[in-house]
Enzyme design. Structure first.
Site, PDB file in Angstrom:
ATOM      1  CE  LYS A 112      -2.799  -0.914   3.802  1.00  0.00           C
ATOM      2  NZ  LYS A 112      -1.773  -2.130   4.422  1.00  0.00           N
ATOM      3  NE  ARG A 133      -5.390  -0.977   8.296  1.00  0.00           N
ATOM      4  CZ  ARG A 133      -3.978  -0.770   8.871  1.00  0.00           C
ATOM      5  NH1 ARG A 133      -3.760  -2.169   9.337  1.00  0.00           N
ATOM      6  NH2 ARG A 133      -3.005  -0.310   8.292  1.00  0.00           N
ATOM      7  NE  ARG A 141       7.228  -2.443   6.422  1.00  0.00           N
ATOM      8  CZ  ARG A 141       6.030  -2.788   6.012  1.00  0.00           C
ATOM      9  NH1 ARG A 141       5.242  -2.252   5.085  1.00  0.00           N
ATOM     10  NH2 ARG A 141       5.133  -3.167   7.315  1.00  0.00           N
ATOM     11  NE  ARG A 181       5.971  -0.859   9.995  1.00  0.00           N
ATOM     12  CZ  ARG A 181       4.343  -0.854   9.396  1.00  0.00           C
ATOM     13  NH1 ARG A 181       4.191  -0.328   8.594  1.00  0.00           N
ATOM     14  NH2 ARG A 181       3.611  -1.535   9.816  1.00  0.00           N
ATOM     15  NE  ARG A 195       1.412  -5.325  10.801  1.00  0.00           N
ATOM     16  CZ  ARG A 195       2.610  -5.574  10.101  1.00  0.00           C
ATOM     17  NH1 ARG A 195       4.034  -5.414  10.545  1.00  0.00           N
ATOM     18  NH2 ARG A 195       2.709  -4.934   8.922  1.00  0.00           N
TER      19      ARG A 195
END
Ligand code: ADP
Ligand code: ZN
Length: 219
Positions: free
Chosen positions: A14, A89, A128, A161, A172
């Site tokens: 996203k 969401r 990431r 993160r 998640r």
């Protein structure tokens, strides 16, 4: 005012896809995840409330999310075009967004569902790395920075993160699967849902979305 939504699992891309769309269109990017991380960094009341949920990979309560989005929309003009990323969401957030847009005489144009297989989502998230300073996103294997740990764009420090740890990622992804079935149906029924393959290189996904948003009205 008009609006599109980028909808997809963690790791669907996203954020990077939003960057690509922003660069080629007038859409204003509203990422609730980015807004929350900024609030945590600044130590605001919202940030202090959201931090624990985010660390656990759970959703932040609807009331908080709605409040930050409303505050942001209140600052906008009537000709603005918004691209929501990571919002809504939950069913409650989707209903409140509809009300909010209606009140502002705005409409929801398209909801893009970014689809990618779970193994790919996992691989993208575990690798990431994000720039502390400018927020640019990298990947240890797919998009490595020129110098390890350093942002190509601004020289800032790259970090992982806290919610990109493997156990939190699994959480998640489960939260996403549970919370979003209803949403998908909600938008599919209204005929605004478009599924795009986001397992491809980012620029292909961006190009497909741009073809939709740039087509002339009514076609
Ligand atoms: P990702 O989709 O990769 O998990 P985001 O940056 O969109 O990343 O979100 C990070 C975290 O912020 C989520 O796990 C959740 O805790 C919180 N969050 C972001 N957007 C919302 C939202 N619309 N509703 C509830 N929680 C949210
Ligand atoms: Zn940077």
């Amino acid at each position: 005012m008009k609006a599109i939504i980028l909808f997809g699992a963690p790791g669907a891309g996203k954020g990077t896809i939003a960057e690509g769309i922003k660069a080629a269109s007038p859409f204003i990017h509203i990422s609730t995840g980015d807004m929350l991380r900024e609030a945590v960094k600044q130590g605001t009341a919202v940030g202090r409330e959201a931090e624990a949920y985010m660390k656990r990979g759970e959703l932040v309560p609807d009331a908080t999310i709605i409040r930050i989005v409303e505050e942001r929309l209140d600052k906008g003009g009537k000709d603005d075009a918004y691209m929501f990323d990571g919002f809504p969401r939950t069913d409650a957030q989707a209903r409140l967004l509809d009300e909010s847009l209606a009140r502002r005489g705005a409409r929801l144009d398209v909801v893009f569902q970014l689809a990618a297989p779970r193994e790919l989502l996992m691989a993208r998230l575990t690798g990431r790395r994000v720039c502390r300073k400018c927020g640019a996103s990298y990947h240890t294997i797919n998009i490595p920075p020129k110098r390890e740990g350093v942002c190509d764009r601004c020289g800032g420090e790259l970090y992982q993160r806290p919610d990109d740890q493997e156990s939190t990622i699994l959480k998640r992804l489960d939260v996403y699967d549970q919370q979003t079935q209803g949403l998908i149906q909600y938008y599919a029924k209204r005929g605004v849902l478009v599924t795009v393959d986001s397992a491809r290189p980012r620029q292909d996904t961006v190009a497909e979305i741009l073809r939709y948003v740039q087509r002339p009205a009514g076609s």
